[in-house]
Scaffold this motif. Structure first.
Motif, PDB file in Angstrom:
ATOM      1  N   TYR A   1      -4.514  -5.492   8.018  1.00 42.88           N
ATOM      2  CA  TYR A   1      -3.122  -5.057   8.192  1.00 42.88           C
ATOM      3  C   TYR A   1      -2.864  -3.742   7.459  1.00 42.88           C
ATOM      4  CZ  TYR A   1      -2.496  -9.919   9.685  1.00 42.88           C
ATOM      5  OH  TYR A   1      -2.594 -11.110  10.337  1.00 42.88           O
ATOM      6  N   THR A   2      -3.448  -3.614   6.254  1.00 42.72           N
ATOM      7  CA  THR A   2      -3.259  -2.383   5.484  1.00 42.72           C
ATOM      8  C   THR A   2      -3.875  -1.195   6.202  1.00 42.72           C
ATOM      9  OG1 THR A   2      -3.360  -3.703   3.450  1.00 42.72           O
ATOM     10  CG2 THR A   2      -3.618  -1.331   3.221  1.00 42.72           C
ATOM     11  N   ILE A   3      -5.076  -1.377   6.728  1.00 44.98           N
ATOM     12  CA  ILE A   3      -5.743  -0.286   7.459  1.00 44.98           C
ATOM     13  C   ILE A   3      -4.914   0.119   8.674  1.00 44.98           C
ATOM     14  CG2 ILE A   3      -7.764   0.232   8.880  1.00 44.98           C
ATOM     15  CD1 ILE A   3      -9.434  -1.387   6.875  1.00 44.98           C
ATOM     16  N   HIS A   4      -4.425  -0.857   9.396  1.00 43.96           N
ATOM     17  CA  HIS A   4      -3.639  -0.557  10.596  1.00 43.96           C
ATOM     18  C   HIS A   4      -2.346   0.156  10.238  1.00 43.96           C
ATOM     19  CE1 HIS A   4      -1.190  -1.300  14.210  1.00 43.96           C
ATOM     20  NE2 HIS A   4      -2.352  -1.367  14.864  1.00 43.96           N
ATOM     21  N   LEU A   5      -1.668  -0.319   9.189  1.00 47.37           N
ATOM     22  CA  LEU A   5      -0.396   0.292   8.791  1.00 47.37           C
ATOM     23  C   LEU A   5      -0.605   1.742   8.352  1.00 47.37           C
ATOM     24  CD1 LEU A   5       2.628  -0.043   8.239  1.00 47.37           C
ATOM     25  CD2 LEU A   5       2.046  -0.874   5.953  1.00 47.37           C
ATOM     26  N   LEU A   6      -1.658   2.002   7.592  1.00 49.29           N
ATOM     27  CA  LEU A   6      -1.911   3.363   7.122  1.00 49.29           C
ATOM     28  C   LEU A   6      -2.354   4.274   8.267  1.00 49.29           C
ATOM     29  CD1 LEU A   6      -3.710   2.595   3.736  1.00 49.29           C
ATOM     30  CD2 LEU A   6      -1.386   3.428   4.063  1.00 49.29           C
ATOM     31  N   ALA A   7      -3.035   3.708   9.244  1.00 51.24           N
ATOM     32  CA  ALA A   7      -3.424   4.519  10.401  1.00 51.24           C
ATOM     33  C   ALA A   7      -2.209   4.978  11.202  1.00 51.24           C
ATOM     34  CB  ALA A   7      -4.378   3.731  11.296  1.00 51.24           C
ATOM     35  N   HIS A   8      -1.111   4.238  11.076  1.00 55.46           N
ATOM     36  CA  HIS A   8       0.121   4.591  11.789  1.00 55.46           C
ATOM     37  C   HIS A   8       1.159   5.211  10.862  1.00 55.46           C
ATOM     38  CE1 HIS A   8      -0.637   2.801  15.806  1.00 55.46           C
ATOM     39  NE2 HIS A   8      -1.493   2.058  15.125  1.00 55.46           N
ATOM     40  N   ASP A   9       0.733   5.628   9.687  1.00 55.69           N
ATOM     41  CA  ASP A   9       1.642   6.303   8.759  1.00 55.69           C
ATOM     42  C   ASP A   9       2.052   7.650   9.352  1.00 55.69           C
ATOM     43  OD1 ASP A   9       2.958   7.512   6.694  1.00 55.69           O
ATOM     44  OD2 ASP A   9       1.484   6.977   5.157  1.00 55.69           O
TER      45      ASP A   9
ATOM     46  N   LYS B   1      -6.534   7.208   0.688  1.00 61.28           N
ATOM     47  CA  LYS B   1      -7.448   6.547  -0.257  1.00 61.28           C
ATOM     48  C   LYS B   1      -6.676   5.913  -1.407  1.00 61.28           C
ATOM     49  CE  LYS B   1     -11.530   7.393  -3.126  1.00 61.28           C
ATOM     50  NZ  LYS B   1     -12.526   8.388  -3.585  1.00 61.28           N
ATOM     51  N   GLU B   2      -5.688   6.621  -1.945  1.00 65.40           N
ATOM     52  CA  GLU B   2      -4.883   6.074  -3.043  1.00 65.40           C
ATOM     53  C   GLU B   2      -4.143   4.825  -2.577  1.00 65.40           C
ATOM     54  OE1 GLU B   2      -2.306   9.025  -4.583  1.00 65.40           O
ATOM     55  OE2 GLU B   2      -3.904  10.326  -5.323  1.00 65.40           O
ATOM     56  N   ALA B   3      -3.596   4.879  -1.372  1.00 61.09           N
ATOM     57  CA  ALA B   3      -2.870   3.723  -0.857  1.00 61.09           C
ATOM     58  C   ALA B   3      -3.803   2.527  -0.660  1.00 61.09           C
ATOM     59  CB  ALA B   3      -2.183   4.085   0.461  1.00 61.09           C
ATOM     60  N   LEU B   4      -5.000   2.768  -0.110  1.00 59.76           N
ATOM     61  CA  LEU B   4      -5.965   1.677   0.064  1.00 59.76           C
ATOM     62  C   LEU B   4      -6.409   1.107  -1.274  1.00 59.76           C
ATOM     63  CD1 LEU B   4      -8.201   3.089   2.930  1.00 59.76           C
ATOM     64  CD2 LEU B   4      -6.933   0.939   3.005  1.00 59.76           C
TER      65      LEU B   4
ATOM     66  N   ALA C   1       0.834  -1.213   0.000  1.00 60.86           N
ATOM     67  CA  ALA C   1       0.000   0.000   0.000  1.00 60.86           C
ATOM     68  C   ALA C   1       0.860   1.251   0.000  1.00 60.86           C
ATOM     69  CB  ALA C   1      -0.935  -0.001   1.207  1.00 60.86           C
ATOM     70  N   LEU C   2       2.014   1.191   0.654  1.00 59.19           N
ATOM     71  CA  LEU C   2       2.892   2.363   0.702  1.00 59.19           C
ATOM     72  C   LEU C   2       3.537   2.646  -0.640  1.00 59.19           C
ATOM     73  CD1 LEU C   2       4.629   1.725   4.144  1.00 59.19           C
ATOM     74  CD2 LEU C   2       2.620   3.107   3.648  1.00 59.19           C
ATOM     75  N   CYS C   3       3.550   1.652  -1.533  1.00 61.62           N
ATOM     76  CA  CYS C   3       4.120   1.865  -2.868  1.00 61.62           C
ATOM     77  C   CYS C   3       3.299   2.860  -3.676  1.00 61.62           C
ATOM     78  CB  CYS C   3       4.209   0.540  -3.625  1.00 61.62           C
ATOM     79  SG  CYS C   3       5.313  -0.656  -2.857  1.00 61.62           S
ATOM     80  N   ALA C   4       2.046   3.081  -3.276  1.00 63.12           N
ATOM     81  CA  ALA C   4       1.210   4.037  -4.008  1.00 63.12           C
ATOM     82  C   ALA C   4       1.772   5.443  -3.933  1.00 63.12           C
ATOM     83  CB  ALA C   4      -0.216   4.013  -3.456  1.00 63.12           C
ATOM     84  N   LYS C   5       2.610   5.697  -2.918  1.00 65.02           N
ATOM     85  CA  LYS C   5       3.180   7.035  -2.755  1.00 65.02           C
ATOM     86  C   LYS C   5       4.504   7.193  -3.488  1.00 65.02           C
ATOM     87  CE  LYS C   5       1.084   7.722   1.801  1.00 65.02           C
ATOM     88  NZ  LYS C   5       1.311   8.181   3.175  1.00 65.02           N
ATOM     89  N   ASP C   6       4.971   6.134  -4.115  1.00 66.96           N
ATOM     90  CA  ASP C   6       6.254   6.214  -4.821  1.00 66.96           C
ATOM     91  C   ASP C   6       6.135   7.214  -5.965  1.00 66.96           C
ATOM     92  OD1 ASP C   6       8.596   5.718  -6.389  1.00 66.96           O
ATOM     93  OD2 ASP C   6       8.759   3.780  -5.390  1.00 66.96           O
TER      94      ASP C   6
END
Length: 1281
Positions: free
Chosen positions: A971-979, A995-998, A921-926
């Motif tokens: 896991y994705t929701i939790h990871l993004l909540a702690h971004d 939203k883009e990452a999800l 999911a974090l790759c969306a910000k690359d």
């Protein structure tokens, strides 16, 4: 109207306000001034102005007088013409002029004024354009239809327009001229011959070349009026051709030129003319017949080409079939045929697409020069056709072309170069999902690309240069093909063993084999069962098949066995035998028709020739260096799939010679091949062993790092008394470690690291001391050399300082040691994790003295993150990785690069836990588009691997939580909540990034709504909103962030799915490490609260809004019930309670809802109920002493034991009688697919080769972290780099 006539009879002319009388008594300039005012008045009038029309009627009649029509001044005439044009517009449909003579004079006058259009640079051009636009728009000339002299008027108009048109006119002038002329033809009763000649004369070649614009105008006019003018054109040609009346027109002598031009403009213009030409073909006049023949050559060919688009399928089919004859006998027609064959290659009819391929391939096989690249590309496209028959014809056609011109070299080097893409394209098809395509690629490779019937030397030379010229994807496909064939060979061998000892396992093996066959599943199973029965009954066939699948089977033996088995199973009375066809397919796939001991020996000789410079590399069009590189890669691949074929003294002696060469790549490849193939060398080739062992020991001590690594693995794989050999290497290296000589540390540390992994118990005590005292204290905690000051974040490998390289090897040594030990009894894992976390927290500068350069810090951050990923693959270490450490690892940019690398070390092999897939999911910000696209491809691949594994292993449904791709959502929701970038809960820009990452993950997960997975995802998100963040359960802001991310996820699900509201197929479970136990379910609908606008997002659901998320209490549907098997396969002795999963179970005994008091209930439950936390881990962490000195580095609170679970365990845990024993809960490692189990150890070692160089695989990516969670007991976190 009577009033108007009275006013006209009165004869008094009324002028517009401000305009005095216009007569011959005023000067020209004054007349022009007054006329301009009149023009303005008429221009502003419209047809509804009845009073003005009556008022200016006499003025309209006055302007049509001879005084104005014959005035000598052109400006006056132009202004009068503009007035008259507007008068016709205003008074339409009845003009104020009733005299036919007057009308004729007026229109001839207007026509003469149109000649002014010729000069586009004139100051008055805009008025001339206005005149043209006005009469074209109103169709003023249509009034003349009733006049006797209308033909003269129209002819003069046409001639004028054709004369004045030129290249200075824009598209609007051209359009208005066409409009004006086409209205006369389309709305008139007839078209005179004179008017027709005025148009057609512009098509005669002499006039066409003289005035191209007039030709274009005539062409546009004829296209516009084709239907209306066609009868008059037909009549003209009938008069000239049939009746011979050449006097009817001056164009009679140009009749054949006109026919050709008209056909090119619009063939419908000659529908009735072409039959008349048959009469001329029979003429007694030789010249006439010759002219007609010349004329018909091109039009008739065009007529034929037009039938390629015929509506009738048989006609199109016949045209396509005849195309090959045209290509072979008339090469000059290839250009014309190309466009039509292109259209037919996409024809909806399968037979037509098929015959297009046949026609092109037939012509190409006769002479490659007959077909152009475009035609070959049509065949190339059809290899992906939706119909198997078409795909097969395209693939076989390309294969035959390749064999003729590339393999046999019939067309010379140019022809071979023209079709060099064919070999890559054919192998790329192996990526297709259809088993038919894959099997055909295997057949094509064996018969056309590297024909199995060639002599051994020629066959290996062909394979050698083919492999050297393939592109990267084709090489991967070929390697995969050999791997699949080898795997199937092992399956058949297992089936033979089971047939000898019949058991229920035979059916399971039948299922595995039939999954790789092209027939329908049920038929394939029946056929393989029948084959198993035949093998049980017929000993001779069984013996031949055993010979065929034996590793020592030669290519000649394989051909004999296949022929004998086929002959034995065949029957002359049954020419069509599906069972026999299936057996042939199976035998073709498992028969080693290319590789045997003799072939490997010939291949190594070919490689040696290239190394010595005596090969024909340049003649084959391959640079020598590329040939050597490809040859070594080929040998490495074959050493995996055909290891026994390397077992010959000649082969091993050749490899030993390569090992002693100065070229590092050659020696490295030889070591890898020895590792893969030398398992029986000690007993079969003792003379080779005695020479090889000293070389391996020397490489392990003093060789380059990669060679040292492979040398250790060779000794481990090849020698029985490895402990002795390991000790001889370990002792001197251990004693000789000198931190002052950094350059000489890299190879010893590499060797010691692999010894630690392979023999951790043998060197347990010295290794522990080595790690604690030398690696940590002397190496990692000291910066001996100041780094270069630079702004770069990354440098090439050769510019990395020796100290940094040594530190990286030290980190790898620690990790390899832990992976070898595979337990955390000494708590070394905790210490290592603290060390790695400290490196990440300090941006790579562990000592925080500021002496390290930025590139060196980037390398150490990457090494630490890679080490975390490696440890996470081992269950005993995964359980002690805290959420903060996991998040910190995820936020390192290069970790995402590793996760999405071409050979992901753990995810695609189902070894990394599922939560690590959330990092995608974090790759969306690359910011780099190419990397985002590659990450998406890797995620798709990973999801497909997991889905396919679940399909093939339906019995492991109890392990869904660790395998099902949908479970990555929590896991994705939790990871993004702690971004760390997510600071303000309701910040729109930050929510857009969330939203883009999800969506980056959900788009792939939701691509197929299998088993109503959209509702399952929705249910999961709803359930999360009934829990708290286990990482910070009492932090209101953290929970608000979590709920806001849930809202965004729910918004995506509801906007992208139409089935989200259906009932979830199963009750989802949530990981207890990430989320607390859910609130007790209540009686309100949760959907409305979940899908709130973002402005009000982030609020936890009220107590009155929770009923839908209550789970069933059925243990069979709830993966979290005590009946479930642990989620990862190994490690039942370790405590994994922090990974426990739970469902949302409704408490049916509760009669009314009660509010929840935060913290109180949890503490009460904690005092009264059994605790399910990490009991063992807590105690040991608190009591045991760290094996390394903690005072040498910053204290790290992130490795503290996780908090104990809140509340009591689910009811199902106490109600179920089959619950597992306490203290043994944990995540099991997912087992590898059955077809991979036999080669798992070899593939593990091979993957090590790639993982050791992970730091080099990302050298184009800046080594900086985007952010990290804040620290409490450490220095303040730096801002994201």
């Amino acid at each position: 109207m009577a009033h108007s006539k009275a006013r006209a009879a009165d004869g008094k002319v009324t002028y517009p306000p401000g305009v005095k009388e216009i007569s011959d008594k005023i000067s020209k300039e004054e007349m022009v001034r007054r006329l301009k005012m009149v023009v303005k008045t008429f221009m502003d009038m419209d047809q509804d102005s009845e009073e003005e029309k009556e008022l200016y009627l006499n003025l309209a009649l006055h302007l049509a007088s001879d005084f104005f029509l014959k005035h000598p001044d052109k400006d006056v005439r132009l202004l009068v013409a503009c007035c008259l044009a507007d008068i016709f517009r205003i008074y339409a449909p009845e003009a104020p002029y009733t005299s036919p003579d007057k009308l004729k004079d007026i229109f001839m006058f207007i026509t003469r004024q149109l000649k002014g259009l010729e000069d586009t640079k004139s100051a008055q051009f805009n008025r001339y354009f206005y005149l043209l636009e006005n009469i074209a728009w109103v169709k003023s000339y249509n009034i003349c239809f009733e006049l006797e002299d209308s033909n003269e008027i129209f002819t003069q108009l046409y001639r004028t327009l054709f004369q004045v048109i030129n290249n200075g006119h824009n598209q609007k002038v051209h359009m208005h001229m066409v409009d004006l002329m086409s209205s006369i033809i389309c709305e008139g009763d007839t078209v005179s011959q004179e008017l027709l000649d005025t148009v057609l004369v512009n098509l005669v070649p002499a006039h066409k070349n003289l005035n191209k614009q007039a030709y274009d105008l005539a062409k546009a006019l004829l296209k516009r009026t084709a239907q209306a003018i066609e009868p008059y054109i037909t009549n003209f040609f009938n008069q000239v051709l049939m009746l011979g009346k050449t006097s009817v027109s001056d164009l009679s002598e140009h009749v054949f030129d006109l026919i050709l031009e008209l056909y090119n403009i619009d063939s419908h213009l000659l529908l009735s003319v072409l039959p008349q030409l048959e009469f001329k073909l029979k003429s007694n006049d030789n010249d006439e017949r010759l002219q007609v023949v010349k004329l018909l050559n091109k039009p008739l060919w065009q007529c034929y080409l037009g039938r390629f688009n015929d509506i009738h399928v048989p006609i199109r089919l016949e045209c396509v079939k005849f195309a090959s004859h045209c290509l072979m006998n008339h090469p000059d027609l290839a250009k014309d045929l190309t466009e039509y064959l292109k259209v037919r290659s996409h024809d909806p009819e399968e037979a037509i697409r098929h015959d297009v391929i046949v026609s092109i391939v037939t012509a190409a096989k006769k002479d490659l020069s007959l077909v152009n690249d475009a035609l070959l590309n049509f065949v190339k496209e059809r290899t992906l056709d939706k119909r198997w028959r078409v795909r097969k014809e395209a693939m076989m056609g390309l294969a035959s072309i390749y064999r003729k011109y590339s393999l046999n070299g019939e067309g010379g080097r140019e022809a071979s170069k023209q079709i060099s893409w064919i070999k890559d394209k054919l192998l790329h098809i192996y990526y297709q999902n259809s088993i038919d395509d894959r099997l055909l690629v295997e057949r094509v490779f064996a018969q056309y690309m590297v024909p199995h019937n060639l002599e051994t030397g020629e066959r290996m030379k062909c394979l050698y240069y083919l492999y050297a010229t393939l592109d990267t994807n084709a090489v991967k496909a070929l390697n995969e093909m050999w791997k699949c064939q080898n795997m199937l060979r092992h399956h058949v061998k297992d089936l033979l063993d089971l047939v000898k000892n019949p058991s229920k396992a035979v059916f399971a093996k039948v299922m595995v084999i039939t999954s790789k066959e092209p027939a329908r599943p049920r038929k394939a199973q029946d056929f393989v069962k029948k084959l198993a029965q035949v093998l049980e009954d017929d000993e001779r066939i069984r013996d031949q098949l055993e010979t065929l699948v034996s590793p020592s089977c030669s290519c000649k033996q394989a051909e004999t066995c296949v022929r004998d088995i086929t002959k034995k199973l065949g029957s002359p009375k049954q020419p069509s035998n599906p069972f026999l066809e299936m057996v042939k397919f199976l035998l073709e796939r498992i028969a080693p028709v290319h590789i045997d001991t003799e072939s490997i020996s010939a291949l190594i000789k070919q490689v040696n020739k290239s190394i010595e410079g005596t090969a024909d590399d340049e003649e084959e069009g391959v640079p020598t260096e590329e040939a050597i590189r490809a040859g070594l890669e080929l040998l490495k691949v074959l050493s995996f799939t055909h290891p026994v074929s390397f077992h010959s003294a000649e082969t091993f002696e050749s490899l030993l010679g390569c090992l002693k060469m100065d070229d590092e790549k050659v020696a490295e490849a030889a070591l890898q091949i020895f590792k893969n193939t030398g398992s029986k060398m000690e007993e079969s080739f003792p003379h080779i062993k005695s020479v090889l062992l000293p070389v391996l020991q020397s490489k392990a001590k003093r060789g380059p790092p990669r060679q040292a690594k492979y040398a250790i693995h060779c000794i481990n794989a090849m020698f029985t008394n490895r402990d002795t050999h390991f000790a001889q290497i370990f002792e001197p290296l251990h004693k000789g470690l000198d931190p002052a000589n950094l350059e000489q540390l890299i190879t010893p540390l590499t060797t010691l690291g692999h010894l630690a992994q392979l023999a951790p118990e043998q060197f347990a005590a010295p290794l522990k001391s080595l790690v604690a005292n030398f690696i940590v204290k002397d190496l990692l905690m000291n910066d001996r050399i100041a780094g270069k000051k630079t702004t770069k974040l990354w440098v090439p490998d050769d510019e990395v300082s020796p100290e940094t390289q040594a530190k990286i090897q030290g980190i790898k040594l620690m990790v390899r040691w832990l992976l070898g030990v595979k337990n955390n009894q000494s708590k070394s894992g905790n210490s290592t994790l603290r060390m790695l976390t400290a490196i990440l927290h300090s941006d790579g500068d562990l000592t925080e003295q500021g002496r390290m350069g930025k590139p060196d810090m980037s390398r150490l951050r990457l090494a630490a993150a890679c080490a975390l990923l490696k440890l996470a693959q081992e269950p005993c270490y995964h359980e002690i990785i805290t959420l903060e450490q996991y998040q910190l690892c995820a936020l390192v940019i290069n970790v995402r690069t590793i996760i999405t690398s071409d050979s992901p070390p753990g995810l695609c092999r189902l070894r990394l836990p599922l939560e690590y897939m959330a990092i995608f999911a974090l790759c969306a910000k690359d910011p780099v588009k190419e990397r985002r696209a590659h990450a998406r491809q890797c995620l798709v691949k990973n999801v497909n691997i997991r889905r396919e594994y679940l399909k093939q292993h339906a019995a492991i449904s109890d392990k869904l939580f660790s395998l099902l791709p949908e479970y990555v959502v929590p896991y994705t929701i939790h990871l993004l909540a702690h971004d760390p970038d997510y600071v303000k809960v309701s910040d729109i820009e930050q929510l857009k990034e969330i939203k883009e990452a999800l969506w980056f993950v959900l788009e792939i997960i939701m691509a197929k709504n299998e088993n109503n997975s959209h509702a399952f995802i929705r249910k999961m998100v709803e359930n999360i909103k009934q829990t708290k963040d286990a990482q910070s359960a009492s932090d209101a802001k953290t929970n608000e962030k979590l709920y806001t991310v849930c809202d965004v996820a729910m918004n995506i699900v509801m906007s992208k799915s139409t089935t989200y509201s259906l009932e979830s197929p199963k009750d989802p479970v949530l990981p207890s490490r990430f989320f607390t136990k859910p609130d007790k379910p209540k009686s309100a609908n949760v959907l409305g609260a979940v899908n709130k606008p973002l402005a009000s997002a982030g609020k936890q659901l009220s107590k009155a809004s929770r009923t839908e998320t209550a789970s069933n209490n059925d243990p069979s549907s709830n993966p979290a019930s005590p009946n479930r098997t642990k989620s990862r396969h190994d490690s039942t002795e370790n405590d994994h309670s922090e990974n426990e999963d739970y469902g949302l179970n409704a408490d049916k005994e509760i009669e009314k809802p009660r509010g929840r008091k935060r913290g109180v209930a949890a503490s009460e439950d904690a005092d009264s109920k059994p605790k399910r936390g990490r009991k063992k881990a807590v105690a040991s962490t608190a009591e045991s002493e760290d094996p390394w000195d903690d005072d040498t580095r910053p204290e790290d609170e992130q490795n503290s034991p996780p908090k104990k679970r809140r509340g009591r365990p689910p009811k199902s845990a106490s109600a179920n009688q089959d619950s597992p024993p306490k203290g043994k809960r944990g995540r099991k490692k997912a087992a590898p697919p059955p077809e991979e189990e036999e080669e798992e150890e070899e593939r593990d070692e091979e993957m090590e080769e790639e993982e050791d160089d992970e730091d080099r695989s990302t050298e184009s990516t800046p080594q900086k972290r985007r952010g990290r969670p804040p620290k409490s007991a450490q220095p303040a976190a730096k801002k994201p780099a």
